[in-house]
Design a protein around this motif. Structure first.
Motif, PDB file in Angstrom:
ATOM      1  N   ARG A  39       0.841  -1.187   0.000  1.00 36.29           N
ATOM      2  CA  ARG A  39       0.000   0.000   0.000  1.00 36.29           C
ATOM      3  C   ARG A  39       0.880   1.242   0.000  1.00 36.29           C
ATOM      4  N   ILE A  40       0.321   2.374  -0.390  1.00 34.96           N
ATOM      5  CA  ILE A  40       1.125   3.596  -0.504  1.00 34.96           C
ATOM      6  C   ILE A  40       1.535   4.074   0.892  1.00 34.96           C
ATOM      7  N   ARG A  54       7.950  11.135  -5.737  1.00 37.37           N
ATOM      8  CA  ARG A  54       7.127  11.556  -4.599  1.00 37.37           C
ATOM      9  C   ARG A  54       7.958  11.779  -3.329  1.00 37.37           C
ATOM     10  N   ASP A  68       5.902   8.273  -8.925  1.00 40.07           N
ATOM     11  CA  ASP A  68       4.555   8.275  -9.482  1.00 40.07           C
ATOM     12  C   ASP A  68       4.644   7.748 -10.913  1.00 40.07           C
ATOM     13  N   ASP A  79      -5.365  11.571  -8.421  1.00 42.66           N
ATOM     14  CA  ASP A  79      -5.327  11.323  -6.982  1.00 42.66           C
ATOM     15  C   ASP A  79      -5.298   9.823  -6.701  1.00 42.66           C
ATOM     16  N   ASP A  80      -4.674   9.453  -5.597  1.00 47.94           N
ATOM     17  CA  ASP A  80      -4.651   8.056  -5.174  1.00 47.94           C
ATOM     18  C   ASP A  80      -6.033   7.621  -4.705  1.00 47.94           C
ATOM     19  N   THR A  81      -6.304   6.339  -4.820  1.00 49.24           N
ATOM     20  CA  THR A  81      -7.562   5.757  -4.341  1.00 49.24           C
ATOM     21  C   THR A  81      -7.247   4.552  -3.462  1.00 49.24           C
ATOM     22  N   SER A  84      -5.067   2.069  -5.240  1.00 49.93           N
ATOM     23  CA  SER A  84      -3.690   2.413  -5.602  1.00 49.93           C
ATOM     24  C   SER A  84      -2.695   1.554  -4.817  1.00 49.93           C
ATOM     25  N   ARG A  85      -1.632   1.163  -5.478  1.00 47.82           N
ATOM     26  CA  ARG A  85      -0.604   0.334  -4.851  1.00 47.82           C
ATOM     27  C   ARG A  85       0.784   0.782  -5.302  1.00 47.82           C
ATOM     28  N   VAL A  99       4.124   3.896  -8.022  1.00 45.79           N
ATOM     29  CA  VAL A  99       2.707   3.980  -7.659  1.00 45.79           C
ATOM     30  C   VAL A  99       1.869   3.735  -8.904  1.00 45.79           C
ATOM     31  N   ASP A 101      -2.331   2.703 -10.388  1.00 45.34           N
ATOM     32  CA  ASP A 101      -3.731   2.938 -10.024  1.00 45.34           C
ATOM     33  C   ASP A 101      -4.422   1.698  -9.478  1.00 45.34           C
ATOM     34  N   GLN A 102      -4.232   0.566 -10.141  1.00 44.68           N
ATOM     35  CA  GLN A 102      -4.949  -0.638  -9.734  1.00 44.68           C
ATOM     36  C   GLN A 102      -4.272  -1.871 -10.318  1.00 44.68           C
TER      37      GLN A 102
END
Length: 511
Positions: A39-40, A54, A68, A79-81, A84-85, A99, A101-102
């Protein structure tokens, strides 16, 4: 490592790729380069780095640079959600976190299925080819992990080092000839306030400076000036109030209160004591011949701990120099056993010769915690009036008059390309020596004096060294007990060779 949904894995014998989304596009990276997925994390920003970096994070004791992936490939920022991983890639001792998105899953395909043709224009520099997912119209752009890790051959790296030396020859030159004061013995002190008076203790006697905590455990049957003991990194540290010791009224705690940790040596025995002070002011460096003896009228048995007096700012400012050994000799003799509490345990941890302690002065610049080795810090002073110099280099804020010496001042926010702000009471000017030239560096605030082992200082991640114009980062200080990281700066490399020459020109313009 997170589990990935692999129900759609192809059963073919071939190379496996981890697949993920960036926006509506699917990308893949060879699983051979994948270390883990996480996870971020929280990151520490690094000045003067490209937008796609980042920052850095502490991954189980290893400094990891977080990139990123969208910005690295020239895509629009998002933006991260929750989906995000960070995918951690590694090869040839290099490690980077990207980083995405999915995550989608893993696919396997043969080399003859790889299409070296059409790719996204924005990511073209990093795409090695395109493959179509079986039974789907979806295309996956396969990224070159070596390019993402910025891997280069050894000869190229050697050439870069030689080019850097040739372009910055003054960094490797001797500086003693330019320093005309090297024969003058100097005294370096940490100065602090107790009430309205200013005191100082030699830096060699100060181990570190920490914030005052209310978690002080009282010790029964002790004088009021012994506040109690605290636990500092699993060691017992007795705390003494200098206000009470000097028969002054105790004041309420606030965010400025500090503990100055001092090492006391008696014969072949030593132990640590923390002095609670109202406010730590500066790091002072003065000529020893400027220290005045204590007047005979004041040099009584009860004040032998004052070893000298410094007159600063043309005599308008007095600093009383404290000698911790004499301080304990006279007033605390009857309680020395309390102050030595668990002193034997403190001395059990013998420092390895390869892991010598190093003292650092840490400070904040736009929320980024940085530090200089304390040996490179000449003084720390409160912000003062800065005179603007016409036609001065862009990186120079102006000049100040320091006891008759013209000192150029540089705002580190501007130097690092960070958001500018007006100076306030928290700002400090850290005085350093750059190629034999006294120079002031404006920081947002000075945080503390740290004592760290060399094993805690990691080398700068190569991706940062490749991207930063000036290689001013000497290393990253990490702490095992927290996620805190401090960026250790090189005083000599804050400016380029060209900028150092421009700095020297200020002297000629003002003489």
């Amino acid at each position: 490592m997170e589990l990935i949904n692999t129900k759609d894995i192809s059963k073919k014998d071939g190379r496996q790729y981890i697949i993920f989304y960036l926006g509506n596009e699917m990308f893949g990276i060879d699983m051979l380069y994948l270390q883990e997925i996480m996870r971020i994390p929280d990151v520490v920003k690094v000045p003067c780095t490209p937008a796609y970096i980042r920052g850095i994070t502490n991954l189980r004791g290893t400094i990891l640079t977080i990139v990123d992936c969208r910005l690295r490939l020239g895509l629009e920022k998002s933006d991260d959600t929750e989906s995000s991983r960070v995918i951690v890639l590694t090869a040839e001792h290099k490690k980077l976190g990207y980083v995405v998105d999915q995550l989608v899953g893993v696919i396997s395909f043969n080399e003859n299925e790889l299409d070296k043709g059409s790719t996204s224009e924005t990511a073209a520099d990093f795409v090695d080819g395109v493959v179509k997912i079986e039974n789907s119209q979806k295309l996956v752009m396969l990224l070159d992990a070596k390019k993402l890790l910025n891997l280069r051959d050894e000869e190229s790296l050697k050439e870069d080092v030689e080019i850097n030396k040739n372009n910055n020859p003054d960094i490797f030159s001797e500086r003693e000839e330019e320093n005309t004061d090297t024969n003058v013995e100097q005294l370096q002190m940490i100065s602090f306030k107790i009430g309205k008076e200013e005191y100082g203790i030699e830096v060699s006697d100060v181990q570190e400076i920490v914030r005052f905590s209310s978690d002080v455990h009282e010790v029964p049957n002790t004088p009021p000036y012994i506040l109690g003991i605290i636990s500092l990194r699993n060691k017992v540290l007795p705390i003494v109030s200098l206000r009470r010791l000097f028969d002054m009224e105790e004041c309420a705690l606030d965010e400025r209160s500090r503990i100055v940790v001092t090492k006391i040596e008696e014969n072949d025995f030593s132990y640590l004591v923390g002095f609670r002070v109202d406010l730590v002011l500066e790091v002072l460096r003065i000529d020893k011949n400027a220290v005045l003896p204590v007047p005979p009228l004041l040099n009584t048995k009860d004040s032998e701990e004052i070893s000298g007096i410094c007159k600063l700012d043309e005599g308008s400012r007095l600093v009383y120099i404290l000698d911790p050994k004499k301080l304990f000799k006279n007033r605390l003799r009857e309680n020395v056993d309390i102050l030595r509490t668990h002193a034997d345990e403190q001395e059990i941890n013998v420092v390895d010769a390869k892991d010598e302690d190093e003292q650092l002065v840490s400070f904040l610049v736009d929320g980024i915690e940085c530090a200089f080795p304390i040996v490179d810090v000449k003084e720390i002073m409160s912000s003062t009036e800065i005179m603007v110099v016409p036609k001065a280099p862009d990186f120079v804020e102006g000049i100040i008059n320091l006891r008759g010496v013209i000192v150029p001042v540089i705002d580190l926010r501007k130097r690092f390309g960070l958001k500018e702000k007006n100076l306030d009471d928290y700002n400090r000017i850290v005085l350093v020596d750059i190629s034999g030239r006294y120079t002031g560096l404006i920081v947002d605030s000075v945080k503390e004096v740290l004592k760290v082992g060399r094993s805690q200082i990691d080398s700068t991640p190569e991706i940062l060294m490749d991207e930063i114009d000036q290689r001013f980062i000497e290393g990253i200080v990490k702490f095992d007990s927290s996620d805190r990281m401090v960026i250790l700066l090189s005083v000599e490399d804050i400016l380029s060779g060209k900028e150092k020459k421009e700095l020297m020109s200020i002297d000629k313009a003002n003489n």
